[in-house]
Design a protein around this motif. Structure first.
Motif, mmCIF file in Angstrom:
data_model
loop_
_atom_site.group_PDB
_atom_site.id
_atom_site.type_symbol
_atom_site.label_atom_id
_atom_site.label_comp_id
_atom_site.label_asym_id
_atom_site.label_seq_id
_atom_site.Cartn_x
_atom_site.Cartn_y
_atom_site.Cartn_z
ATOM 1 N N LEU A 1 -26.814 -45.162 1.069
ATOM 2 C CA LEU A 1 -27.810 -45.372 0.302
ATOM 3 C C LEU A 1 -28.774 -44.213 0.403
ATOM 4 O O LEU A 1 -29.349 -43.776 -0.169
ATOM 5 N N HIS A 2 -29.457 -44.338 1.936
ATOM 6 C CA HIS A 2 -30.629 -43.585 2.136
ATOM 7 C C HIS A 2 -30.555 -42.283 2.024
ATOM 8 O O HIS A 2 -29.304 -41.575 2.273
ATOM 9 N N ARG A 3 -31.745 -41.687 1.275
ATOM 10 C CA ARG A 3 -31.935 -40.054 1.126
ATOM 11 C C ARG A 3 -33.281 -40.013 1.930
ATOM 12 O O ARG A 3 -34.079 -40.970 2.101
ATOM 13 N N ASP A 4 -33.526 -38.851 2.165
ATOM 14 C CA ASP A 4 -34.964 -38.499 3.025
ATOM 15 C C ASP A 4 -35.597 -37.500 2.092
ATOM 16 O O ASP A 4 -34.983 -36.382 1.622
ATOM 17 N N VAL A 5 -36.938 -37.676 1.695
ATOM 18 C CA VAL A 5 -37.531 -36.952 0.557
ATOM 19 C C VAL A 5 -38.696 -36.114 1.509
ATOM 20 O O VAL A 5 -39.503 -36.584 2.397
ATOM 21 N N PHE A 6 -38.777 -34.680 1.141
ATOM 22 C CA PHE A 6 -39.668 -34.179 1.710
ATOM 23 C C PHE A 6 -40.367 -33.131 0.633
ATOM 24 O O PHE A 6 -39.689 -32.797 -0.169
ATOM 25 N N TYR A 7 -41.930 -32.828 0.913
ATOM 26 C CA TYR A 7 -42.726 -31.909 0.133
ATOM 27 C C TYR A 7 -41.949 -30.491 -0.120
ATOM 28 O O TYR A 7 -41.627 -29.848 1.022
ATOM 29 N N GLY A 8 -41.736 -30.141 -1.100
ATOM 30 C CA GLY A 8 -41.343 -28.511 -1.160
ATOM 31 C C GLY A 8 -39.756 -28.300 -1.521
ATOM 32 O O GLY A 8 -39.093 -29.153 -1.328
ATOM 33 N N ASN A 9 -39.489 -27.268 -1.976
ATOM 34 C CA ASN A 9 -38.159 -26.891 -2.193
ATOM 35 C C ASN A 9 -37.587 -25.969 -1.216
ATOM 36 O O ASN A 9 -38.010 -25.121 -0.676
ATOM 37 N N HIS A 10 -36.764 -26.619 -0.137
ATOM 38 C CA HIS A 10 -36.183 -26.088 1.035
ATOM 39 C C HIS A 10 -34.671 -25.773 0.892
ATOM 40 O O HIS A 10 -33.888 -25.612 1.883
ATOM 41 N N VAL A 11 -34.312 -25.793 -0.258
ATOM 42 C CA VAL A 11 -32.820 -25.566 -0.506
ATOM 43 C C VAL A 11 -32.327 -24.310 0.117
ATOM 44 O O VAL A 11 -31.250 -24.279 0.911
ATOM 45 N N LYS A 12 -32.855 -23.148 -0.176
ATOM 46 C CA LYS A 12 -32.361 -21.903 0.289
ATOM 47 C C LYS A 12 -32.594 -21.812 1.549
ATOM 48 O O LYS A 12 -31.692 -21.457 2.398
ATOM 49 N N ASP A 13 -33.547 -22.535 2.492
ATOM 50 C CA ASP A 13 -33.804 -22.420 3.770
ATOM 51 C C ASP A 13 -32.765 -23.327 4.408
ATOM 52 O O ASP A 13 -32.198 -23.113 5.308
ATOM 53 N N MET A 14 -32.453 -24.479 3.912
ATOM 54 C CA MET A 14 -31.433 -25.398 4.412
ATOM 55 C C MET A 14 -29.992 -24.641 4.694
ATOM 56 O O MET A 14 -29.168 -24.785 5.373
ATOM 57 N N LYS A 15 -29.840 -24.089 3.476
ATOM 58 C CA LYS A 15 -28.498 -23.011 3.270
ATOM 59 C C LYS A 15 -28.560 -22.040 4.554
ATOM 60 O O LYS A 15 -27.338 -21.862 5.176
ATOM 61 N N ARG A 16 -29.559 -21.446 4.840
ATOM 62 C CA ARG A 16 -29.726 -20.418 5.853
ATOM 63 C C ARG A 16 -29.710 -21.305 7.197
ATOM 64 O O ARG A 16 -28.878 -20.640 8.034
ATOM 65 N N LEU A 17 -30.161 -22.501 7.246
ATOM 66 C CA LEU A 17 -30.121 -23.217 8.613
ATOM 67 C C LEU A 17 -28.598 -23.634 8.742
ATOM 68 O O LEU A 17 -28.071 -23.856 9.888
ATOM 69 N N GLY A 18 -27.979 -24.058 7.711
ATOM 70 C CA GLY A 18 -26.399 -24.302 7.935
ATOM 71 C C GLY A 18 -25.896 -23.026 8.442
ATOM 72 O O GLY A 18 -24.740 -23.355 9.213
ATOM 73 N N ARG A 19 -25.985 -22.055 7.961
ATOM 74 C CA ARG A 19 -25.330 -20.707 8.550
ATOM 75 C C ARG A 19 -25.611 -20.616 9.856
ATOM 76 O O ARG A 19 -24.925 -20.370 10.811
ATOM 77 N N LEU A 20 -26.927 -21.017 10.468
ATOM 78 C CA LEU A 20 -27.198 -20.886 11.855
ATOM 79 C C LEU A 20 -26.747 -21.711 12.805
ATOM 80 O O LEU A 20 -26.416 -21.487 14.097
ATOM 81 N N MET A 21 -26.434 -23.155 12.279
ATOM 82 C CA MET A 21 -25.999 -23.974 12.850
ATOM 83 C C MET A 21 -24.488 -24.196 12.964
ATOM 84 O O MET A 21 -24.057 -25.400 13.440
ATOM 85 N N GLY A 22 -23.899 -23.771 11.825
ATOM 86 C CA GLY A 22 -22.398 -24.268 11.429
ATOM 87 C C GLY A 22 -22.183 -25.291 10.578
ATOM 88 O O GLY A 22 -21.197 -25.839 10.819
ATOM 89 N N PHE A 23 -23.206 -26.009 10.000
ATOM 90 C CA PHE A 23 -22.808 -26.946 9.042
ATOM 91 C C PHE A 23 -22.818 -26.518 7.657
ATOM 92 O O PHE A 23 -23.528 -25.584 6.989
ATOM 93 N N LYS A 24 -22.178 -27.326 6.596
ATOM 94 C CA LYS A 24 -22.056 -27.184 5.231
ATOM 95 C C LYS A 24 -23.263 -27.502 4.515
ATOM 96 O O LYS A 24 -23.812 -28.696 5.167
ATOM 97 N N VAL A 25 -23.767 -27.061 3.477
ATOM 98 C CA VAL A 25 -24.950 -27.472 2.607
ATOM 99 C C VAL A 25 -24.248 -27.731 1.144
ATOM 100 O O VAL A 25 -23.691 -26.849 0.541
ATOM 101 N N ILE A 26 -24.107 -28.863 0.644
ATOM 102 C CA ILE A 26 -23.747 -29.303 -0.595
ATOM 103 C C ILE A 26 -24.832 -29.939 -1.513
ATOM 104 O O ILE A 26 -25.459 -30.625 -1.095
ATOM 105 N N GLU A 27 -25.061 -29.292 -2.773
ATOM 106 C CA GLU A 27 -25.980 -29.545 -3.768
ATOM 107 C C GLU A 27 -25.568 -30.861 -4.427
ATOM 108 O O GLU A 27 -24.526 -30.524 -5.239
ATOM 109 N N GLU A 28 -26.154 -31.890 -4.280
ATOM 110 C CA GLU A 28 -25.528 -33.098 -4.529
ATOM 111 C C GLU A 28 -26.013 -33.690 -6.025
ATOM 112 O O GLU A 28 -25.182 -34.232 -6.756
ATOM 113 N N GLY A 29 -27.018 -32.986 -6.418
ATOM 114 C CA GLY A 29 -27.326 -33.333 -7.656
ATOM 115 C C GLY A 29 -28.306 -32.227 -8.107
ATOM 116 O O GLY A 29 -28.818 -31.311 -7.782
#
Length: 474
Positions: A446-474
């Motif tokens: 159920l739970h999701r976390d809501v943050f101000y701003g569009n951070h999709v591009k930066d989260m994809k970069r963070l996934g590169r830096l930390m070795g996790f996948k980023v999947i756009e859910e919707g």
């Protein structure tokens, strides 16, 4: 680039980058408010800087000019961020790659500047083999070997590639580079056991994957800390931060608000003693008071307070806090496909949604909706605000989406804080909830976390830096 020399280009790039950086979310000083409340200041994140490129022929004099400009820019960035220390600065050649790599291993991350020419691949490859989070900056005319760089990402190397003239991109990536180091330094208090995906609920797996330490706390310990708080201090806290700032107080009494403020002071004391920067509790709706106000203020301060023992959300909120200096709001989402909307609602929310130094959002003090008891918040979020909806699951995947707040409601059937967000395709989002990989009980799904701003591009970069996948859910 007609009529613009490389030297002139470098000057304009530095100025342009500085202008972009001025408005960049990555420029926050993490935990500034928390430090004024007594939390110790974390040590700076060490980022090694390395300059790589041939210096013969036409490249003989230009690298010195470029390096000088980069050094000046990084010094300014270090000052603005306040929690990063750039180290090293060797140039290869003439420095020997093996000697530089040995020094780089002592840092938390590495920033590589591709100066130009051929022959850089072996050196950069050796740097990436250290396993450190890395970024490679390649300006236009830095040479042709950029063609081979994307292969490193395909091989799973922890590297972000920046083929750009915008030096503000350096700011953004350096901001992200803090996250892995900060996660390794983090201790999380967990009251009465965590919930969420199985991996996140395992203290050993969290430690192995992220370096984050989970500290168990009993309800009895929380109650003892609560009793130890001076009543006058709790009254002052309630009046200063809550009752004097609220738009309205509907159901709760003054004594109930003071009791909630007393819990915040108790949790604050426990966290400082344990060196913790986050807490989550499966007891947040119970004794000795509901945790809604406590978690709201912790998130306002640049820390993390996560309700219902949700470890996935706790880790998500920590990453966003370290990367962007902003809090998240845990939500129980529902869809309305008739309005192409994803509705987020819960009984707690930060009031400083743009970070510790930002203005508080208007809020009303209410009871917690499910029980109609205790003290919680109805926070009025900004209409028109773009938001990111995210959740780090299974310790290896970030689910992410975006929307825009277009309506705030106060429906008595929902939790107190309610925001309606327009999404790209609510029906497709509804049927892709969890992206086919998120399984488990109610809390995990159920739970999701809501943050101000569009951070999709930066989260994809963070996934590169930390070795996790980023999947756009919707």
């Amino acid at each position: 680039m007609s009529g613009l020399t490389r030297r002139a280009f470098l000057g304009t790039a530095a100025v342009g980058g500085a202008m972009v950086a001025g408005g960049c979310a990555a420029q926050h000083r993490t935990g500034a408010t928390a430090e004024t409340e007594g939390w110790p200041k974390p040590p700076p994140v060490k980022i090694a800087k390395v300059y790589v490129g041939r210096t013969g022929g036409i490249y003989l004099s230009r690298p010195k000019e470029e390096i000088a400009k980069f050094e000046e820019y990084l010094a300014g960035l270090e000052n603005k961020l306040g929690d990063v220390k750039f180290v090293g600065g060797e140039v290869i050649p003439p420095a020997k790659a093996e000697q530089v790599v040995a020094k780089v291993k002592e840092a938390d991350a590495v920033l590589v500047f591709h100066l130009g020419g051929w022959g850089v691949l072996p050196t950069m490859g050796r740097i990436l083999e250290t396993g450190l989070p890395a970024a490679i900056v390649s300006q236009p005319f830095s040479g042709h070997e950029w063609m081979y760089f994307p292969q490193w990402q395909k091989e799973g190397k922890k590297v972000v590639l920046l083929p750009t003239s915008d030096w503000g991109e350096i700011d953004r990536v350096v901001g992200l580079m803090r996250v892995p180091a900060r996660m390794r330094q983090t201790r999380i208090l967990v009251v009465r056991g965590p919930q969420g995906t199985a991996a996140a609920c395992s203290a050993d797996q969290v430690k192995d994957r992220l370096g984050t330490q989970v500290i168990p706390v009993t309800v009895e310990q929380t109650m003892q800390a609560h009793k130890a708080v001076d009543l006058k201090a709790a009254e002052a806290e309630a009046d200063r931060y809550w009752t004097s700032q609220a738009k309205r107080i509907v159901e709760p009494t003054r004594d109930q608000i003071i009791n909630s403020a007393r819990l915040f002071l108790a949790v604050k004391d426990m966290m400082i003693k344990e060196g913790a920067r986050a807490i989550t509790s499966s007891n947040c709706m119970g004794r000795p008071a509901k945790g809604c106000l406590t978690f709201s203020k912790l998130n306002d301060m640049g820390l993390v307070g996560a309700c219902e023992g949700d470890m996935d959300s706790t880790l998500t909120m920590l990453m966003f806090q370290y990367a962007f200096g902003i809090p998240g709001m845990i939500s129980d989402p529902v869809f309305d496909v008739a309005e192409n909307a994803l509705i987020h609602f819960h009984c707690t929310s930060a009031t400083k949604m743009q970070g510790p130094q930002s203005k508080r959002r208007p809020f009303t003090i209410r009871t917690q909706s499910d029980s109609n008891r205790g003290v919680s918040l109805d926070v009025e979020h900004r209409i028109g605000q773009v938001v990111t909806c995210a959740k780090f699951i299974n310790l290896d995947t970030m689910l992410i989406s975006t929307g825009k707040i277009y309506k705030v409601t106060h429906d008595e059937l929902g939790c107190r804080t309610q925001i309606w967000t327009k999404v790209a395709d609510a029906d497709a989002f509804y049927h892709n909830w969890g992206a086919g990989i998120l399984k488990g009980g109610m809390m995990a799904l159920l739970h999701r976390d809501v943050f101000y701003g569009n951070h999709v591009k930066d989260m994809k970069r963070l996934g590169r830096l930390m070795g996790f996948k980023v999947i756009e859910e919707g």
